[in-house]
Design an enzyme around this catalytic site. Structure first.
Site, PDB file in Angstrom:
ATOM      1  N   ILE A  28       0.839  -1.198   0.000  1.00 53.18           N
ATOM      2  CA  ILE A  28       0.000   0.000   0.000  1.00 53.18           C
ATOM      3  C   ILE A  28       0.872   1.246   0.000  1.00 53.18           C
ATOM      4  O   ILE A  28       1.812   1.362   0.791  1.00 53.18           O
ATOM      5  CB  ILE A  28      -0.928   0.007   1.229  1.00 53.18           C
ATOM      6  CG1 ILE A  28      -1.838  -1.230   1.187  1.00 53.18           C
ATOM      7  CG2 ILE A  28      -1.755   1.281   1.275  1.00 53.18           C
ATOM      8  CD1 ILE A  28      -2.710  -1.385   2.409  1.00 53.18           C
ATOM      9  N   ASP A 142       5.531   5.088   0.840  1.00 48.50           N
ATOM     10  CA  ASP A 142       5.169   3.740   1.253  1.00 48.50           C
ATOM     11  C   ASP A 142       4.455   3.800   2.605  1.00 48.50           C
ATOM     12  O   ASP A 142       4.886   4.508   3.517  1.00 48.50           O
ATOM     13  CB  ASP A 142       6.425   2.864   1.358  1.00 48.50           C
ATOM     14  CG  ASP A 142       6.084   1.395   1.486  1.00 48.50           C
ATOM     15  OD1 ASP A 142       5.640   0.988   2.575  1.00 48.50           O
ATOM     16  OD2 ASP A 142       6.273   0.652   0.506  1.00 48.50           O
ATOM     17  N   HIS A 143       3.354   3.064   2.727  1.00 49.47           N
ATOM     18  CA  HIS A 143       2.549   3.125   3.946  1.00 49.47           C
ATOM     19  C   HIS A 143       3.320   2.656   5.181  1.00 49.47           C
ATOM     20  O   HIS A 143       2.949   2.961   6.326  1.00 49.47           O
ATOM     21  CB  HIS A 143       1.282   2.286   3.780  1.00 49.47           C
ATOM     22  CG  HIS A 143       0.115   2.779   4.569  1.00 49.47           C
ATOM     23  ND1 HIS A 143       0.215   3.165   5.888  1.00 49.47           N
ATOM     24  CD2 HIS A 143      -1.193   2.957   4.232  1.00 49.47           C
ATOM     25  CE1 HIS A 143      -0.975   3.556   6.331  1.00 49.47           C
ATOM     26  NE2 HIS A 143      -1.848   3.442   5.349  1.00 49.47           N
ATOM     27  N   SER A 144       4.389   1.902   4.984  1.00 52.81           N
ATOM     28  CA  SER A 144       5.185   1.444   6.126  1.00 52.81           C
ATOM     29  C   SER A 144       5.859   2.607   6.842  1.00 52.81           C
ATOM     30  O   SER A 144       6.197   2.506   8.025  1.00 52.81           O
ATOM     31  CB  SER A 144       6.243   0.432   5.668  1.00 52.81           C
ATOM     32  OG  SER A 144       7.117   1.019   4.711  1.00 52.81           O
ATOM     33  N   ASN A 344       2.363   3.015  12.169  1.00 54.14           N
ATOM     34  CA  ASN A 344       1.012   2.590  11.792  1.00 54.14           C
ATOM     35  C   ASN A 344       0.349   1.923  12.983  1.00 54.14           C
ATOM     36  O   ASN A 344       0.499   0.723  13.209  1.00 54.14           O
ATOM     37  CB  ASN A 344       1.082   1.602  10.614  1.00 54.14           C
ATOM     38  CG  ASN A 344       1.561   2.259   9.336  1.00 54.14           C
ATOM     39  OD1 ASN A 344       0.798   2.905   8.639  1.00 54.14           O
ATOM     40  ND2 ASN A 344       2.845   2.110   9.025  1.00 54.14           N
TER      41      ASN A 344
END
Length: 502
Positions: A28, A142-144, A344
């Site tokens: 994601i 990057d969602h990380s 997150n």
């Protein structure tokens, strides 16, 4: 070439959320589409990035794989070559259909993967005038690296760092002051409070159990009705279109104050009403026109919606307070470590949407408030986060991704609402016009994000190109639904000084 040199030998273990985002098939990426009021000076923009954003540990670190089977990663600081992260293609400023060009450009970025040999972000600058801005910067992250709430806090910190010493001090998600207790409390008041505490505790347990049972049932067998906006397995890799619409945040606040609800309640009502309008059209509704008293009158569309549609939205709940601007400035100045304030840490809750054409428009908002009041009492988002964390620790990230995908495949739409800066600001040396956040890689055909900025509210829609070929129509239906709500509260006399709105 501008390079930020950071020498740190130690590695920091990646959080369970960051590890989850690196699992194959679950890549994601967040896109922050930022419109600027002026043409972007590329050199100035890069210099501002080096002085602010690049100093953040996550934006100057590589994500190193440590255990492929369990999906373990760690963050390692590195040198950042800004020229390898910022791209500015030569464009014709007088091109035709610049808005469409920007949309297609963002869509093309979603088909490309980020280079894992450098920090997982990049920026594309498009110096072309659109209907909403004189230039556009597209941040692909990057969602990380972090969630939407953390990233918006970082935007505020970057803006504040470059202001003068007289910092206006924009607050983000401020803590509400506690109410003062009266000195003399009677026995009946004590009994009432004890009863309310017991009843609230009972509701928390009840709603939490119900939500967890629904999530488990969804994971195993319960799925939404097949509709024109419902994705199937593999939808996360299909091409997406990204569109947005900007309208007046004061309209939302007007409805909010008139109905005595929250902004989130209004936006949930807008989403339910807008999707009802859109699906009614997709199922074949037509709009009739006739002439009356010499003028054209548009009659209400006929209702073609199937009965008893099961459509649910997956809503992300932030499980911790967002990092303060002051704390993030100290992190950027290397005076403080992140210390768990970043990453997150979100939970998901499933919210049923009633898809129907209501004769009373405000019914959508009343229903949304009732639903969201129940969800606020539920601890299901926390429980789901803990369960995913346990799956990751004991069985690896693949098992957690399988569980998450099974839920997403069987729901219909993603929803988020993020509070942005309360006033317009300069970001990276240029005055910012709007912020439009969206994402790719989600196992959903439709994701709707709401983002406030100053007195603006941006609706950002990410839609599967094949299933939803006309995402602008969804924006139109969402906006029209808000206008219907506004007219309804004024007509019912729920707005004070309504004459000043004309």
């Amino acid at each position: 070439m501008t390079t930020l040199s950071i020498v740190v030998d130690e590695e920091e273990p990646a959080s369970p959320g960051a590890r989850l985002m690196q699992t194959p098939g679950f890549g994601i990426c967040i896109y922050a589409i930022m419109g600027y009021m002026t043409i972007i000076d590329i050199d100035l923009f890069k210099n501002e990035l080096v002085q602010t954003l690049v100093k953040h540990p996550r934006f100057s670190s590589l994500l190193i794989e440590k255990d492929k089977r369990l999906g373990k990663y760690s963050w390692k600081r590195t040198k950042v070559d800004i020229d390898k992260h910022v791209f500015a293609p030569d464009l014709d400023p007088g091109m035709e259909s610049p808005d469409e060009f920007v949309e297609k450009f963002v869509s093309s970025l979603s088909r490309q993967t980020l280079d894992p040999t450098k920090p997982l972000w990049e920026i594309h600058i498009l110096n072309v005038k659109t209907s909403d801005a004189n230039s556009t910067a597209i941040f692909k992250i990057d969602h990380s690296i972090g969630d939407g709430v953390s990233l918006i806090s970082l935007v505020l910190a970057c803006a504040a760092m470059r202001r003068s010493s007289n910092n206006p001090g924009v607050e983000y998600l401020p803590v509400m002051p506690s109410k003062k207790q009266k000195a003399n409390i009677g026995i009946m008041v004590v009994i009432k409070r004890l009863f309310l505490s017991f009843w609230t505790g009972f509701l928390i347990v009840y709603y939490t159990l119900i939500d967890l049972i629904m999530v488990l049932a969804t994971m195993l067998f319960l799925k939404d009705t097949k509709t024109p906006i419902k994705g199937e397995r593999g939808v996360e890799i299909s091409p997406k279109r990204f569109v947005h619409r900007i309208f007046d945040l004061d309209d939302v606040k007007l409805v909010k104050n008139a109905m005595h609800v929250s902004v989130n309640d209004v936006l949930m009502g807008v989403t339910e009403a807008g999707l009802s309008r859109y699906l009614n059209t997709r199922y074949g509704a037509t709009t009739e026109k006739h002439t009356e008293n010499g003028g054209e009158v548009i009659k209400k569309s006929n209702n073609t919606l199937p009965k008893n549609l099961r459509i649910r939205a997956g809503i992300s709940f932030n499980l911790r307070p967002s990092p303060s601007v002051k704390d993030l400035i100290e992190v950027l100045d290397e005076k403080k470590e992140l210390m768990g304030m970043w990453g997150n840490l979100v939970g998901i809750v499933l919210v049923p949407l009633t898809i129907a054409l209501e004769d009373e428009p405000l019914a959508y908002i009343r229903r949304a408030k009732s639903t969201m009041d129940r969800k606020k009492l539920s601890l299901a988002p926390h429980c789901i986060y803990v369960l995913l964390k346990l799956l990751i620790n004991f069985f690896g990230t693949k098992a957690a991704v399988l569980a998450a995908k099974n839920v997403s495949y069987k729901t219909t739409v993603g929803f988020s609402n993020v509070v942005g800066p309360k006033e317009e600001t300069n970001l990276f040396g240029h005055p910012l016009s709007y912020i439009s956040p969206t994402a790719s890689g989600f196992p959903l055909a439709l994701v709707i994000n709401y983002q406030s900025y100053g007195n603006k509210l941006v609706i950002a829609v990410a839609a599967d190109e094949k299933l939803i070929p006309n995402p602008h129509q969804i924006c139109d239906d969402l906006h029209n639904s808000l206008q219907v709500f506004k007219e309804a509260v004024i007509k019912k006399g729920l707005v004070k000084d309504a004459s000043n709105l004309c």
